[in-house]
Design an enzyme around this catalytic site. Structure first.
Site, PDB file in Angstrom:
ATOM      1  N   ASP A   1      -3.028  -8.721   1.989  1.00 47.35           N
ATOM      2  CA  ASP A   1      -3.768  -7.473   1.854  1.00 47.35           C
ATOM      3  C   ASP A   1      -4.034  -7.150   0.386  1.00 47.35           C
ATOM      4  O   ASP A   1      -3.245  -6.486  -0.278  1.00 47.35           O
ATOM      5  CB  ASP A   1      -2.983  -6.345   2.527  1.00 47.35           C
ATOM      6  CG  ASP A   1      -3.753  -5.047   2.620  1.00 47.35           C
ATOM      7  OD1 ASP A   1      -4.850  -4.970   2.021  1.00 47.35           O
ATOM      8  OD2 ASP A   1      -3.272  -4.120   3.287  1.00 47.35           O
TER       9      ASP A   1
ATOM     10  N   TYR B   1      -7.417   4.212   5.389  1.00 48.75           N
ATOM     11  CA  TYR B   1      -8.570   4.955   4.913  1.00 48.75           C
ATOM     12  C   TYR B   1      -8.623   6.335   5.546  1.00 48.75           C
ATOM     13  O   TYR B   1      -7.964   6.628   6.532  1.00 48.75           O
ATOM     14  CB  TYR B   1      -9.867   4.212   5.266  1.00 48.75           C
ATOM     15  CG  TYR B   1     -10.110   2.975   4.459  1.00 48.75           C
ATOM     16  CD1 TYR B   1     -10.689   3.050   3.198  1.00 48.75           C
ATOM     17  CD2 TYR B   1      -9.777   1.723   4.960  1.00 48.75           C
ATOM     18  CE1 TYR B   1     -10.938   1.902   2.453  1.00 48.75           C
ATOM     19  CE2 TYR B   1     -10.020   0.573   4.227  1.00 48.75           C
ATOM     20  CZ  TYR B   1     -10.606   0.674   2.982  1.00 48.75           C
ATOM     21  OH  TYR B   1     -10.839  -0.460   2.247  1.00 48.75           O
TER      22      TYR B   1
ATOM     23  N   ARG C   1      -6.114  -5.067   8.729  1.00 51.73           N
ATOM     24  CA  ARG C   1      -4.874  -4.546   8.127  1.00 51.73           C
ATOM     25  C   ARG C   1      -3.798  -4.435   9.197  1.00 51.73           C
ATOM     26  O   ARG C   1      -3.397  -3.356   9.620  1.00 51.73           O
ATOM     27  CB  ARG C   1      -5.151  -3.232   7.409  1.00 51.73           C
ATOM     28  CG  ARG C   1      -6.250  -3.382   6.374  1.00 51.73           C
ATOM     29  CD  ARG C   1      -6.462  -2.144   5.536  1.00 51.73           C
ATOM     30  NE  ARG C   1      -5.554  -2.120   4.395  1.00 51.73           N
ATOM     31  CZ  ARG C   1      -5.564  -1.174   3.472  1.00 51.73           C
ATOM     32  NH1 ARG C   1      -6.421  -0.169   3.562  1.00 51.73           N
ATOM     33  NH2 ARG C   1      -4.707  -1.203   2.463  1.00 51.73           N
TER      34      ARG C   1
ATOM     35  N   GLN D   1      -0.338  -8.310   6.173  1.00 53.93           N
ATOM     36  CA  GLN D   1       0.164  -7.574   5.011  1.00 53.93           C
ATOM     37  C   GLN D   1       0.335  -8.449   3.774  1.00 53.93           C
ATOM     38  O   GLN D   1       0.078  -8.004   2.656  1.00 53.93           O
ATOM     39  CB  GLN D   1       1.488  -6.893   5.349  1.00 53.93           C
ATOM     40  CG  GLN D   1       1.333  -5.668   6.239  1.00 53.93           C
ATOM     41  CD  GLN D   1       2.668  -5.008   6.558  1.00 53.93           C
ATOM     42  OE1 GLN D   1       3.727  -5.544   6.256  1.00 53.93           O
ATOM     43  NE2 GLN D   1       2.612  -3.840   7.188  1.00 53.93           N
TER      44      GLN D   1
ATOM     45  N   SER E   1      -4.114  -3.349  -0.616  1.00 53.07           N
ATOM     46  CA  SER E   1      -2.830  -2.699  -0.848  1.00 53.07           C
ATOM     47  C   SER E   1      -2.206  -3.126  -2.171  1.00 53.07           C
ATOM     48  O   SER E   1      -1.697  -2.290  -2.929  1.00 53.07           O
ATOM     49  CB  SER E   1      -1.863  -3.011   0.299  1.00 53.07           C
ATOM     50  OG  SER E   1      -2.271  -2.357   1.484  1.00 53.07           O
TER      51      SER E   1
END
Length: 384
Positions: free
Chosen positions: A127, A225, A119, A124, A130
């Site tokens: 991802d 996380y 990440r 991004q 997300s």
């Protein structure tokens, strides 16, 4: 190079690539095979795929003809055994599937699990956690509003005044922040708890109150996380959360720790102090849940409080969920497709290496190796 898109299991409404993403690959010279009916639940029919240059085939033909196979959920054991050294790309939760991953490695298949993608800033656009968590946070609030026995916003009517609902969100990652924004749009009062002080500014900017507990372990490098905390901190955290929960009508929990069971943040004692008719939406249900009573893909009623464990909220918005997921996959595919539309597995690329789980008959991901040696937690996100 040939890429195959499989139809997902009956419980799944998403598809790995929508026709618009397939069109991009076809323009690059990639041959794309799509299993018949793969996009129906995402409102993309076979003709839509054919019109973009894809070839619609049976499942067996897609498995046989494709070099790279896209499937969000795990293929069957029989299908894995027939793949040989082919590549599969999806979201396979390898840290929780130690034995399964070991079996896949023994069959020679190369596995890329996009939930393990590093990440980083560069990652991004790929991802999937997300992009799907954003949907989960949005839908969590809507599910809560639909299940809650009272209004979300404040109302002043001739029949009397209605107080706004109090929403508590545990975790201000992607899902949590989207939940904050959605809950505020619906007119509720929102409090947010997170162990990362860095998210305080974002929470406040969305119009919510940030609940602080001092002494948290640094979670800034945990990829969104939660991280394990000291016992002393956990006691302070428990007291703070208990105080906020006693005033909350809606609680949305999002805390997960990679490779481990989700932490229990909401105890039975806390739930017993909530007002009857209140609702808890547990987005960590697939890894055990953040409450004592969470069951994945079930609603449990305890002391008049509804505890909804739902790990498949993105599937309730299949069109946009598939669009965003497909864009993530398309961006990742750019890393392993060369200018001649051929396959190029560049393991010097940290993103390619970072989400490669098995290759040439071995488990190659270090963290997954540890899970394999321990048998994994064996929590299955796909159980229905």
């Amino acid at each position: 190079m040939t890429i195959g898109v499989l139809k997902e299991p009956s419980f799944e409404t998403r598809v790995s690539l929508l026709p618009e993403a397939v069109a991009t690959l076809v323009k690059k010279g990639v041959v794309v095979y799509v299993e018949r009916g793969a996009g129906e639940k995402s409102f993309a029919n076979d003709d839509d795929y054919t019109n973009t240059g894809a070839q619609v085939k049976s499942r067996d033909e897609v498995l046989q003809l494709s070099d790279v196979i896209l499937t969000i959920n795990q293929p069957s054991e029989d299908e894995i055994s027939r793949l040989g050294s082919k590549i599969i790309i999806g979201v396979y939760q390898p840290l929780f599937q130690g034995r399964t991953i070991q079996q896949w490695a023994s069959k020679g298949v190369t596995v890329f699990s996009l939930d393990m993608l590093p990440r980083t800033t560069r990652g991004q656009s790929m991802d999937v956690l997300s992009s799907q968590a954003n949907i989960a946070g949005y839908k969590a609030v809507l599910v809560a509003a639909n299940s809650y026995s009272r209004y979300f916003p404040m109302f002043m009517t001739a029949a009397g005044s209605i107080k706004p609902a109090h929403v508590l969100i545990l975790g201000a990652g992607v899902a949590g922040l989207q939940a904050v924004a959605t809950a505020r749009r619906l007119g509720s009062v929102v409090e947010v708890f997170d162990t990362r002080p860095a998210v305080k500014e974002e929470v406040i900017s969305l119009g919510a109150k940030f609940v602080e507990v001092e002494g948290a372990a640094d979670a800034s490098k945990a990829g969104g996380y939660a991280v394990e905390q000291t016992e002393e901190f956990l006691q302070r955290q428990k007291a703070k959360i208990a105080d906020s929960i006693s005033k909350a009508d809606i609680v949305i929990t999002t805390a997960q720790i990679p490779g481990k069971k989700a932490p229990i943040l909401v105890s039975g004692e806390m739930i017993s102090k909530m007002r009857k008719g209140s609702v808890i939406i547990d987005l960590a249900a697939s890894t055990g849940g953040n409450t004592d009573f969470t069951k994945n893909n079930e609603t449990v009623i305890h002391n008049g409080v509804s505890i909804i464990g739902n790990s498949s909220l993105p599937s309730t918005m299949p069109s946009d969920a598939s669009k965003l997921y497909g864009k993530n996959v398309l961006n990742f595919l750019q890393l392993i497709i060369n200018k001649e539309a051929g396959l190029n597995l560049n393991f010097d690329d940290d993103l390619v290496k970072g989400c490669c789980i098995t290759h040439k008959g071995e488990v190659v991901h270090e963290r997954v190796k540890e899970a394999v040696s321990g048998g994994g937690l064996m929590v299955n996100n796909n159980e229905r």
